[in-house]
Design a protein around this motif. Structure first.
Motif, PDB file in Angstrom:
ATOM      1  N   SER A  15       1.010  -1.484   0.093  1.00  0.00           N
ATOM      2  CA  SER A  15      -0.045   0.042  -0.019  1.00  0.00           C
ATOM      3  C   SER A  15       0.915   1.461   0.104  1.00  0.00           C
ATOM      4  CB  SER A  15      -0.956   0.077   1.065  1.00  0.00           C
ATOM      5  OG  SER A  15      -1.594   1.128   1.338  1.00  0.00           O
ATOM      6  N   LEU A  16       1.904   1.175   0.803  1.00  0.00           N
ATOM      7  CA  LEU A  16       2.965   2.425   0.857  1.00  0.00           C
ATOM      8  C   LEU A  16       3.687   2.300  -0.441  1.00  0.00           C
ATOM      9  CD1 LEU A  16       4.603   2.176   4.236  1.00  0.00           C
ATOM     10  CD2 LEU A  16       2.745   3.750   3.478  1.00  0.00           C
ATOM     11  N   VAL A  17       3.872   1.455  -1.157  1.00  0.00           N
ATOM     12  CA  VAL A  17       4.632   1.538  -2.371  1.00  0.00           C
ATOM     13  C   VAL A  17       3.918   1.989  -3.402  1.00  0.00           C
ATOM     14  CG1 VAL A  17       5.715   0.205  -4.210  1.00  0.00           C
ATOM     15  CG2 VAL A  17       6.220  -0.397  -1.680  1.00  0.00           C
ATOM     16  N   LEU A  18       2.668   1.546  -3.334  1.00  0.00           N
ATOM     17  CA  LEU A  18       1.681   2.101  -4.375  1.00  0.00           C
ATOM     18  C   LEU A  18       1.382   3.769  -4.419  1.00  0.00           C
ATOM     19  CD1 LEU A  18      -0.824  -0.888  -4.840  1.00  0.00           C
ATOM     20  CD2 LEU A  18       0.890  -0.183  -6.302  1.00  0.00           C
ATOM     21  N   LYS A  19       1.301   4.137  -3.135  1.00  0.00           N
ATOM     22  CA  LYS A  19       1.080   5.350  -2.807  1.00  0.00           C
ATOM     23  C   LYS A  19       2.313   6.254  -3.349  1.00  0.00           C
ATOM     24  CE  LYS A  19      -0.383   9.143  -0.840  1.00  0.00           C
ATOM     25  NZ  LYS A  19      -1.216  10.107  -1.868  1.00  0.00           N
ATOM     26  N   SER A  20       3.335   5.715  -3.167  1.00  0.00           N
ATOM     27  CA  SER A  20       4.514   6.628  -3.672  1.00  0.00           C
ATOM     28  C   SER A  20       4.580   6.492  -5.084  1.00  0.00           C
ATOM     29  CB  SER A  20       5.779   5.814  -3.275  1.00  0.00           C
ATOM     30  OG  SER A  20       6.113   4.690  -3.693  1.00  0.00           O
ATOM     31  N   LEU A  21       4.067   5.733  -5.722  1.00  0.00           N
ATOM     32  CA  LEU A  21       4.096   5.407  -7.275  1.00  0.00           C
ATOM     33  C   LEU A  21       2.815   6.640  -7.757  1.00  0.00           C
ATOM     34  CD1 LEU A  21       4.528   1.866  -8.045  1.00  0.00           C
ATOM     35  CD2 LEU A  21       5.951   3.799  -8.724  1.00  0.00           C
ATOM     36  N   ALA A  22       1.849   6.719  -6.918  1.00  0.00           N
ATOM     37  CA  ALA A  22       0.846   7.506  -7.314  1.00  0.00           C
ATOM     38  C   ALA A  22       1.287   8.953  -7.203  1.00  0.00           C
ATOM     39  CB  ALA A  22      -0.451   7.451  -6.360  1.00  0.00           C
ATOM     40  N   PHE A  49      -6.755   0.602  -4.661  1.00  0.00           N
ATOM     41  CA  PHE A  49      -5.679   1.591  -5.366  1.00  0.00           C
ATOM     42  C   PHE A  49      -6.219   1.938  -6.691  1.00  0.00           C
ATOM     43  CE2 PHE A  49      -2.218   2.690  -7.830  1.00  0.00           C
ATOM     44  CZ  PHE A  49      -1.420   3.631  -7.448  1.00  0.00           C
ATOM     45  N   ALA A  50      -6.505   0.767  -7.479  1.00  0.00           N
ATOM     46  CA  ALA A  50      -6.691   1.043  -8.877  1.00  0.00           C
ATOM     47  C   ALA A  50      -8.292   1.821  -8.997  1.00  0.00           C
ATOM     48  CB  ALA A  50      -7.026  -0.277  -9.533  1.00  0.00           C
ATOM     49  N   ALA A  51      -8.925   1.723  -8.259  1.00  0.00           N
ATOM     50  CA  ALA A  51     -10.366   2.502  -8.205  1.00  0.00           C
ATOM     51  C   ALA A  51     -10.302   3.938  -7.893  1.00  0.00           C
ATOM     52  CB  ALA A  51     -11.331   1.776  -7.112  1.00  0.00           C
ATOM     53  N   LYS A  52      -9.062   4.208  -7.072  1.00  0.00           N
ATOM     54  CA  LYS A  52      -9.043   5.708  -6.784  1.00  0.00           C
ATOM     55  C   LYS A  52      -8.041   6.345  -7.492  1.00  0.00           C
ATOM     56  CE  LYS A  52     -10.114   4.485  -2.063  1.00  0.00           C
ATOM     57  NZ  LYS A  52      -9.462   4.229  -0.533  1.00  0.00           N
ATOM     58  N   ASN A  53      -7.129   5.785  -8.442  1.00  0.00           N
ATOM     59  CA  ASN A  53      -6.126   6.569  -9.131  1.00  0.00           C
ATOM     60  C   ASN A  53      -5.989   6.231 -10.483  1.00  0.00           C
ATOM     61  OD1 ASN A  53      -3.907   7.425  -7.101  1.00  0.00           O
ATOM     62  ND2 ASN A  53      -4.698   5.531  -6.189  1.00  0.00           N
ATOM     63  N   PRO A  54      -5.614   7.266 -11.735  1.00  0.00           N
ATOM     64  CA  PRO A  54      -6.006   7.092 -12.657  1.00  0.00           C
ATOM     65  C   PRO A  54      -4.930   6.369 -13.630  1.00  0.00           C
ATOM     66  CG  PRO A  54      -4.843   9.375 -11.974  1.00  0.00           C
ATOM     67  CD  PRO A  54      -5.317   8.581 -10.838  1.00  0.00           C
ATOM     68  N   ILE A  55      -3.620   5.871 -12.800  1.00  0.00           N
ATOM     69  CA  ILE A  55      -2.703   5.195 -13.383  1.00  0.00           C
ATOM     70  C   ILE A  55      -3.039   3.646 -13.614  1.00  0.00           C
ATOM     71  CG2 ILE A  55      -0.342   4.302 -12.862  1.00  0.00           C
ATOM     72  CD1 ILE A  55       0.158   6.580 -11.147  1.00  0.00           C
ATOM     73  N   PRO A  56      -2.970   3.265 -14.735  1.00  0.00           N
ATOM     74  CA  PRO A  56      -3.451   2.000 -15.230  1.00  0.00           C
ATOM     75  C   PRO A  56      -2.732   0.810 -14.087  1.00  0.00           C
ATOM     76  CG  PRO A  56      -2.779   3.155 -17.162  1.00  0.00           C
ATOM     77  CD  PRO A  56      -2.407   3.910 -15.983  1.00  0.00           C
ATOM     78  N   VAL A  57      -3.313  -0.046 -13.730  1.00  0.00           N
ATOM     79  CA  VAL A  57      -3.052  -1.258 -12.834  1.00  0.00           C
ATOM     80  C   VAL A  57      -3.358  -2.503 -13.369  1.00  0.00           C
ATOM     81  CG1 VAL A  57      -2.626  -2.046 -10.500  1.00  0.00           C
ATOM     82  CG2 VAL A  57      -3.007   0.356 -10.863  1.00  0.00           C
ATOM     83  N   LYS A  58      -2.159  -3.328 -13.413  1.00  0.00           N
ATOM     84  CA  LYS A  58      -2.626  -4.785 -13.935  1.00  0.00           C
ATOM     85  C   LYS A  58      -2.080  -5.690 -12.771  1.00  0.00           C
ATOM     86  CE  LYS A  58      -1.975  -3.368 -18.789  1.00  0.00           C
ATOM     87  NZ  LYS A  58      -1.104  -3.731 -20.072  1.00  0.00           N
TER      88      LYS A  58
END
Length: 284
Positions: A15-22, A49-58
């Protein structure tokens, strides 16, 4: 550009890592999770995370059958649409200029390796509990945090320019280039057929990958003091035979180092190896 994030059953860190990417300044990239068999909690973190951020996630996932991170990364690579692939781990947060710096450093004919800064246990526990966006702290504060013993390698936060002879000091060296901070063009990954899935159990699958990339004709560009990843504390593992008896050290030392011309995985067919290597030599 694609960012491959390897993870296994540590959703709090992910979760912290994804936040840093966002929070990246350059947001023109996709995130591809290489999941080595995590449970439902990790899947929920990724979904939220995918639902709240515009960055594409797979999300690539396979069944938990032991440490098979090489296979997980190959599965994620198969989903990547970017021409440049950056590898990080699911316990390594990145500063806001991480993507910017890697995009600037990317050079045809090269792989780009960076450093990591290890956070100490006390700081890691605080960050996981309070969910601070520490990756956005200014470099002088991160420098002081490391200087006062809450992390190592404080001088990694003293940014150097993307030019100079230090970038090429390790251009033929595979040692200490790791997939927690590594960028490779997708075409170069395809040339060596990705990671060698013969490596099961912890250790050396990334060293095998880097060495084979160098054997295929790439040079290593080492961007220390540019944008290190911030590695959350956890107990470190020592490479050893896994429960099936697979010995990664033996695979690396005897099967790879003992065959200095090979740059494809062990599971590639002998005919394909011959074709690829002859093609590579013809192009030199």
């Amino acid at each position: 550009m694609s960012v491959v994030v390897t993870t296994y059953n540590w959703p709090e860190a992910l979760s912290l890592v994804l936040k840093s990417l966002a929070d990246q300044k350059d947001r023109n990239f996709e995130i591809v999770i290489a999941d080595d068999g995590s449970g439902d909690e990790t899947a929920q973190v990724i979904k939220d995370f995918a639902a709240k951020n515009p960055i594409p996630v797979k999300h690539y996932w396979h069944e938990d059958m032991g440490f098979r991170v090489a296979k997980a990364r190959n599965g994620a690579i198969g989903l990547c649409e970017g021409d440049l692939v950056i590898f990080i781990d699911g316990d390594c947060c990145v500063m806001p200029d991480f993507i910017t710096r890697h995009r600037k450093a990317a050079t045809k004919g090269c792989l780009v390796s960076g450093k990591r800064v290890f956070l100490k246990k006390r700081l890691t526990n605080t960050l996981l509990t309070r969910k601070w966006a520490f990756h956005k702290w200014p470099r002088p504060l991160l420098f002081l945090t490391a200087l006062f013993g809450f992390a190592n390698r404080p001088f990694q936060f003293v940014r150097l320019p993307h030019n100079g002879p230090w970038l090429w000091e390790h251009e033929k060296c595979w040692q200490k280039a790791q997939t927690c901070n590594l960028a490779v063009f997708k075409s170069d990954i395809d040339r060596v057929h990705g990671f060698d899935e013969s490596y099961e159990g912890h250790g050396l699958e990334d060293s095998d990958f880097v060495l084979r990339l160098l054997r295929s004709g790439l040079k290593r560009k080492n961007v220390e003091y540019c944008s290190p990843v911030l590695h959350l504390f956890h107990e470190r593992k020592v490479p050893k035979p896994d429960k099936t008896g697979n010995d990664n050290a033996k695979l690396f030392k005897e099967m790879l180092m003992g065959d200095p011309e090979r740059f494809l995985p062990l599971n590639a067919s002998n005919d394909m190896i011959s074709v690829r290597q002859n093609s590579q030599k013809a192009g030199e």
